[in-house]
Design a protein around this motif. Structure first.
Motif, PDB file in Angstrom:
ATOM      1  N   HIS A  69       0.807  -1.217   0.000  1.00 59.89           N
ATOM      2  CA  HIS A  69       0.000   0.000   0.000  1.00 59.89           C
ATOM      3  C   HIS A  69       0.845   1.275   0.000  1.00 59.89           C
ATOM      4  O   HIS A  69       0.313   2.365   0.166  1.00 59.89           O
ATOM      5  CB  HIS A  69      -1.027   0.017   1.146  1.00 59.89           C
ATOM      6  N   GLY A  70       2.148   1.110  -0.193  1.00 57.36           N
ATOM      7  CA  GLY A  70       3.015   2.270  -0.367  1.00 57.36           C
ATOM      8  C   GLY A  70       2.822   2.841  -1.757  1.00 57.36           C
ATOM      9  O   GLY A  70       2.310   2.174  -2.664  1.00 57.36           O
ATOM     10  N   VAL A  71       3.249   4.101  -1.935  1.00 58.43           N
ATOM     11  CA  VAL A  71       3.005   4.808  -3.195  1.00 58.43           C
ATOM     12  C   VAL A  71       4.276   5.477  -3.714  1.00 58.43           C
ATOM     13  O   VAL A  71       5.015   6.095  -2.953  1.00 58.43           O
ATOM     14  CB  VAL A  71       1.902   5.886  -3.008  1.00 58.43           C
ATOM     15  N   VAL A  72       4.485   5.329  -5.017  1.00 59.07           N
ATOM     16  CA  VAL A  72       5.490   6.112  -5.731  1.00 59.07           C
ATOM     17  C   VAL A  72       4.734   7.201  -6.466  1.00 59.07           C
ATOM     18  O   VAL A  72       3.819   6.920  -7.245  1.00 59.07           O
ATOM     19  CB  VAL A  72       6.303   5.256  -6.722  1.00 59.07           C
ATOM     20  N   SER A  73       5.097   8.449  -6.182  1.00 59.03           N
ATOM     21  CA  SER A  73       4.442   9.605  -6.793  1.00 59.03           C
ATOM     22  C   SER A  73       5.437  10.287  -7.727  1.00 59.03           C
ATOM     23  O   SER A  73       6.541  10.638  -7.308  1.00 59.03           O
ATOM     24  CB  SER A  73       3.997  10.569  -5.699  1.00 59.03           C
ATOM     25  N   ILE A  74       5.030  10.487  -8.984  1.00 62.21           N
ATOM     26  CA  ILE A  74       5.937  11.010 -10.002  1.00 62.21           C
ATOM     27  C   ILE A  74       5.298  12.223 -10.681  1.00 62.21           C
ATOM     28  O   ILE A  74       4.375  12.081 -11.482  1.00 62.21           O
ATOM     29  CB  ILE A  74       6.249   9.933 -11.061  1.00 62.21           C
ATOM     30  N   ALA A  75       5.790  13.409 -10.346  1.00 58.72           N
ATOM     31  CA  ALA A  75       5.366  14.636 -11.040  1.00 58.72           C
ATOM     32  C   ALA A  75       6.355  14.858 -12.178  1.00 58.72           C
ATOM     33  O   ALA A  75       7.567  14.903 -11.952  1.00 58.72           O
ATOM     34  CB  ALA A  75       5.367  15.821 -10.090  1.00 58.72           C
ATOM     35  N   ILE A  76       5.825  14.981 -13.394  1.00 61.86           N
ATOM     36  CA  ILE A  76       6.685  15.101 -14.572  1.00 61.86           C
ATOM     37  C   ILE A  76       6.404  16.420 -15.270  1.00 61.86           C
ATOM     38  O   ILE A  76       5.293  16.674 -15.718  1.00 61.86           O
ATOM     39  CB  ILE A  76       6.460  13.933 -15.554  1.00 61.86           C
ATOM     40  N   TYR A  77       7.447  17.229 -15.356  1.00 65.92           N
ATOM     41  CA  TYR A  77       7.365  18.518 -16.046  1.00 65.92           C
ATOM     42  C   TYR A  77       7.855  18.307 -17.472  1.00 65.92           C
ATOM     43  O   TYR A  77       8.973  17.841 -17.686  1.00 65.92           O
ATOM     44  CB  TYR A  77       8.175  19.581 -15.297  1.00 65.92           C
ATOM     45  N   THR A  78       7.006  18.636 -18.441  1.00 70.04           N
ATOM     46  CA  THR A  78       7.289  18.284 -19.835  1.00 70.04           C
ATOM     47  C   THR A  78       7.639  19.467 -20.722  1.00 70.04           C
ATOM     48  O   THR A  78       7.920  19.279 -21.899  1.00 70.04           O
ATOM     49  CB  THR A  78       6.063  17.571 -20.449  1.00 70.04           C
ATOM     50  N   GLY A  79       7.668  20.676 -20.185  1.00 70.06           N
ATOM     51  CA  GLY A  79       7.855  21.870 -21.001  1.00 70.06           C
ATOM     52  C   GLY A  79       9.289  22.219 -21.336  1.00 70.06           C
ATOM     53  O   GLY A  79       9.540  23.242 -21.943  1.00 70.06           O
ATOM     54  N   HIS A  80      10.232  21.388 -20.951  1.00 72.06           N
ATOM     55  CA  HIS A  80      11.635  21.638 -21.274  1.00 72.06           C
ATOM     56  C   HIS A  80      12.144  20.554 -22.222  1.00 72.06           C
ATOM     57  O   HIS A  80      11.508  19.510 -22.382  1.00 72.06           O
ATOM     58  CB  HIS A  80      12.481  21.662 -19.996  1.00 72.06           C
ATOM     59  N   GLU A  81      13.294  20.801 -22.815  1.00 72.53           N
ATOM     60  CA  GLU A  81      13.869  19.825 -23.739  1.00 72.53           C
ATOM     61  C   GLU A  81      14.116  18.508 -23.007  1.00 72.53           C
ATOM     62  O   GLU A  81      14.713  18.471 -21.946  1.00 72.53           O
ATOM     63  CB  GLU A  81      15.193  20.348 -24.297  1.00 72.53           C
ATOM     64  N   LEU A 140       0.970  14.013 -13.280  1.00 70.06           N
ATOM     65  CA  LEU A 140       1.200  13.292 -12.034  1.00 70.06           C
ATOM     66  C   LEU A 140       0.836  11.825 -12.249  1.00 70.06           C
ATOM     67  O   LEU A 140      -0.283  11.508 -12.642  1.00 70.06           O
ATOM     68  CB  LEU A 140       0.340  13.880 -10.901  1.00 70.06           C
ATOM     69  N   ILE A 141       1.808  10.974 -11.998  1.00 62.72           N
ATOM     70  CA  ILE A 141       1.601   9.528 -12.065  1.00 62.72           C
ATOM     71  C   ILE A 141       1.823   8.979 -10.662  1.00 62.72           C
ATOM     72  O   ILE A 141       2.807   9.320 -10.003  1.00 62.72           O
ATOM     73  CB  ILE A 141       2.566   8.865 -13.063  1.00 62.72           C
ATOM     74  N   MET A 142       0.898   8.140 -10.216  1.00 64.40           N
ATOM     75  CA  MET A 142       1.045   7.511  -8.903  1.00 64.40           C
ATOM     76  C   MET A 142       0.921   6.002  -9.068  1.00 64.40           C
ATOM     77  O   MET A 142       0.051   5.526  -9.801  1.00 64.40           O
ATOM     78  CB  MET A 142      -0.013   8.035  -7.933  1.00 64.40           C
ATOM     79  N   VAL A 143       1.809   5.293  -8.389  1.00 61.96           N
ATOM     80  CA  VAL A 143       1.790   3.831  -8.432  1.00 61.96           C
ATOM     81  C   VAL A 143       1.690   3.325  -7.003  1.00 61.96           C
ATOM     82  O   VAL A 143       2.536   3.642  -6.157  1.00 61.96           O
ATOM     83  CB  VAL A 143       3.053   3.264  -9.108  1.00 61.96           C
ATOM     84  N   GLU A 144       0.666   2.532  -6.736  1.00 61.03           N
ATOM     85  CA  GLU A 144       0.486   1.916  -5.412  1.00 61.03           C
ATOM     86  C   GLU A 144       0.845   0.441  -5.503  1.00 61.03           C
ATOM     87  O   GLU A 144       0.412  -0.259  -6.413  1.00 61.03           O
ATOM     88  CB  GLU A 144      -0.969   2.044  -4.953  1.00 61.03           C
ATOM     89  N   LYS A 145       1.629  -0.013  -4.544  1.00 64.82           N
ATOM     90  CA  LYS A 145       1.948  -1.442  -4.454  1.00 64.82           C
ATOM     91  C   LYS A 145       0.804  -2.136  -3.718  1.00 64.82           C
ATOM     92  O   LYS A 145       0.417  -1.705  -2.622  1.00 64.82           O
ATOM     93  CB  LYS A 145       3.252  -1.642  -3.705  1.00 64.82           C
TER      94      LYS A 145
END
Length: 193
Positions: free
Chosen positions: A133-145, A183-188
């Motif tokens: 039930h742990g979570v990996v949270s991934i905020a991805i900024y796409t506006g740069h090269e 924002l991508i979140m992955v729960e185990k």
């Protein structure tokens, strides 16, 4: 935590993580930056918890250390000058949460950015370190090269995770201009029952 506004992906992230992180937990800030997530995590884990915080830039370490000392939270955090892909060299216990804020360090050199290969390696290691039930949270900024390429790689990887082991969620603002972050979140899942 009740959010007043959901204008930034980081606000939404905190709402979704509210019940994931508990007092006494071990957590990871995989991309320290200026220390905002590290400070948030240190507040959430309390006096008995621990935050491992990673960055490859000295500037990030200095900025974060200053922020934590001012808030009297430095004793709850290990600041690590190393890439997030090496987290398993420092963390050998299960964690409840790993936060990534991908892109570049605000107000610093924009040439130093997270890269798809090291990010994917770090995400894979994060998933191994997660407790049920742990979570990996991934905020991805796409506006740069390179930002969109990194998003594509991460999205492809999490989309192919086994649904019997993980829940993967993709969130983004659909009416914002100028490449709003994703924002991508992955729960185990808890497969021990």
């Amino acid at each position: 935590m009740k959010a007043k506004y959901l204008t930034k992906v980081t606000d939404l992230n905190k709402v979704l993580l509210e019940d994931v992180i508990n007092e006494g937990d071990i957590v990871i800030d995989a991309t320290m930056g200026n220390g905002y997530d590290t400070k948030y995590l240190a507040e959430k884990v309390g006096e008995n918890g621990l935050v491992y915080s990673f960055d490859v830039q000295e500037e990030a370490i200095k900025s974060t250390k200053k922020r934590l000392e001012k808030a009297e939270l430095i004793d709850r955090v290990k600041l690590i000058l190393d890439g997030h892909q090496n987290m398993d060299m420092y963390v050998d216990k299960e964690v409840s949460c790993v936060i990534f804020n991908l892109g570049y360090l605000p107000r610093a050199k924009h040439q130093v950015i997270t890269k798809p290969d090291t990010t994917l390696e770090a995400i894979k290691k994060s998933l191994k370190l997660l407790k049920p039930h742990g979570v990996v949270s991934i905020a991805i900024y796409t506006g740069h090269e390179g930002g969109m390429e990194e998003f594509d790689e991460v999205f492809k990887y999490v989309s192919e995770l086994d649904q019997s082991e993980y829940n993967a969620l993709n969130c983004n603002f659909v009416n914002q201009i100028n490449h709003p972050p994703r924002l991508i979140m992955v729960e185990k899942k808890n497969n021990y029952i």
